[in-house]
Design a protein around this motif. Structure first.
Motif, PDB file in Angstrom:
ATOM      1  N   THR A  63       0.803  -1.221   0.000  1.00  0.00           N
ATOM      2  CA  THR A  63       0.000   0.000   0.000  1.00  0.00           C
ATOM      3  C   THR A  63       0.840   1.278   0.000  1.00  0.00           C
ATOM      4  N   ASP A 240      -3.612   0.267  -5.729  1.00  0.00           N
ATOM      5  CA  ASP A 240      -2.219   0.255  -5.260  1.00  0.00           C
ATOM      6  C   ASP A 240      -1.579  -1.111  -5.500  1.00  0.00           C
ATOM      7  N   HIS A 368      -1.071  -9.974  -0.793  1.00  0.00           N
ATOM      8  CA  HIS A 368      -0.409  -9.342  -1.942  1.00  0.00           C
ATOM      9  C   HIS A 368       1.042  -9.086  -1.589  1.00  0.00           C
TER      10      HIS A 368
HETATM   11 ZN   LIG Z   1      -3.259  -1.676  -0.237  1.00  0.00          ZN
END
Ligand SMILES: [Zn+2]
Length: 415
Positions: A63, A240, A368
């Protein structure tokens, strides 16, 4: 003055409202499924009348590095923010990148605000607000702390009355919808011309594309995107990073506890594994992502540790620190001894006792950080100029191109 310059790009000052939304963790699959299922008619109209493509986010696909790239138009090698969390070699301390002290250079939001453009940045989580609002002269707040804004610090005090409802729970999809509603209120009241609205990935960490909860969230986001267009704005959207299931066929998380593995092979305290996904807001992913940094106690062990890490099932790539900085465009002076990236269905942790998997809850782990979460949506509400359409068609789009495209590359902005 008709434009500002930052990190080799020119940005045209807006002549009409420009809204850039970062839909945190919005894997392209959410959009593909959503359009196919009729969940997001506004985004479908962007594909038809404006632009709908795919861009790569910066690595690691986390992020903070990506939000800072979006507002600087540059990779982390330039702006210095290579993770949410990092180890300061000089002090040996592990520190959160929660404020702007590690940011290098300016943001386009700050430069725009100093030309007199009414600029606003609204985030879901407060940790991001401080770095995005660096030296901004305008409105900058988070929905997390919407109830306690002050004119002196946030450029606005009465957020809850402006939005018309109280700030939502920190752990909710509504935290993101509140960001959009606040942006919409600022736009409609003429309090902002250039807006950056950054959501949270709370829903995406829990809910896969096409599930009822993710559909409800996407529908709510989509309705608000239409409201921005109806209010006269050009809208640009990116994410993002994407989001992938990090589980085996049994639904259990595929976790590599790398510090434990290295200790088994090289001895107690032989390495420190830093998970740059870590933040105080980890309840939904147990601080487990697909990218970690490793610091060896004995430099003589680095090469052997890298070899041993490569042999672990589920590991995709191991880079020496200098190679990671060069290949992934990361700040070389803040890089570890080596960097480890897992395959799509795996996450890498530090020590098993440092990750509380019970907090992930009943949902299969989604996260992620790796190459597999680099592709993200890149959307524009309005048709592009021929020059920018050609650039988009040539491929190689990055999520941090979005402000340049929304400000310079949209026909309607030149009218
Ligand atoms: Zn994020």
């Amino acid at each position: 003055m008709t434009s500002i310059a930052l990190h080799g790009r020119q940005y045209t000052l807006p002549t009409r409202p420009i809204v850039v939304v970062c839909i945190d963790g919005c894997d392209p699959e959410y959009i593909e499924r959503g359009i196919a299922d009729g969940i997001c008619p506004t985004i479908a109209s962007f594909h038809r009348d404006g632009f709908g493509g795919i861009a790569d986010c910066v690595m690691p696909s986390f992020t903070n590095p990506n939000n800072v790239s979006i507002v600087t138009g540059a990779p982390p090698a330039v702006h210095g923010i290579g993770g949410n969390y990092f180890l300061d070699r000089a002090s040996g301390r592990e520190i959160m990148m929660t404020d702007a002290s590690l940011l290098r250079g300016e943001t386009l939001l700050s430069l725009m605000s100093h030309t007199g453009i009414l600029t606003a940045a609204v985030t879901a989580k407060d940790k991001l607000r401080k770095v995005l609002g660096h030296e901004m002269r305008g409105i900058c707040f988070s929905s997390e702390k919407a109830a306690t804004c002050t004119v002196a610090e946030h450029g606005i005090a009465d957020v809850e009355s402006i939005v018309g409802r109280p700030a939502p729970d920190m752990y909710s999809g509504d935290l993101s919808l509140y960001v959009l509603d606040a942006g919409l209120a600022l736009l409609r009241q003429g309090r902002a011309t250039l807006l950056y609205l950054s959501l949270s990935d709370y829903v995406q960490h829990k809910h896969a594309p096409g599930t009822p909860a993710s559909n409800a969230f996407l529908r709510a986001v989509d309705e608000r995107l239409q409201a921005f267009v109806d209010a006269g704005a050009v809208v640009g959207c990116v994410a993002d990073h994407g989001m992938s299931a990090k589980t085996g066929i049994d639904g259990r998380p595929n976790v590599i506890f790398l510090e434990d593995e290295l200790e088994t092979m090289f001895g107690v305290s032989s390495a420190r594994v830093i998970c740059p996904i870590t933040d105080p807001f980890v309840r939904h992913h147990g601080a487990l992502g697909s990218f970690v940094r490793v610091y060896a106690r004995n430099p003589a062990h680095i090469v052997a540790m890298m070899e041993a890490t490569r042999a672990i099932a589920g590991i995709e790539t191991v880079y020496a620190g200098a190679d990671a900085a060069r290949i992934l465009e990361l700040p070389a002076d803040r890089e570890a001894d080596f960097v480890v990236i897992s395959q799509e269905a795996f996450v890498v942790g530090s020590r098993s006792d440092e990750h509380d998997l019970s907090t992930v809850g009943d949902h299969p782990l989604r996260s992620h950080g790796g190459f597999s979460e680099q592709p993200v949506p890149f959307l524009l509400s309005h048709a592009m100029t021929p020059a920018y359409a050609a650039r988009a068609a040539a491929g190689g789009l990055r999520n941090f191109d979005i402000f340049e495209f929304a400000l310079n590359g949209v026909q309607a902005n030149h009218a």
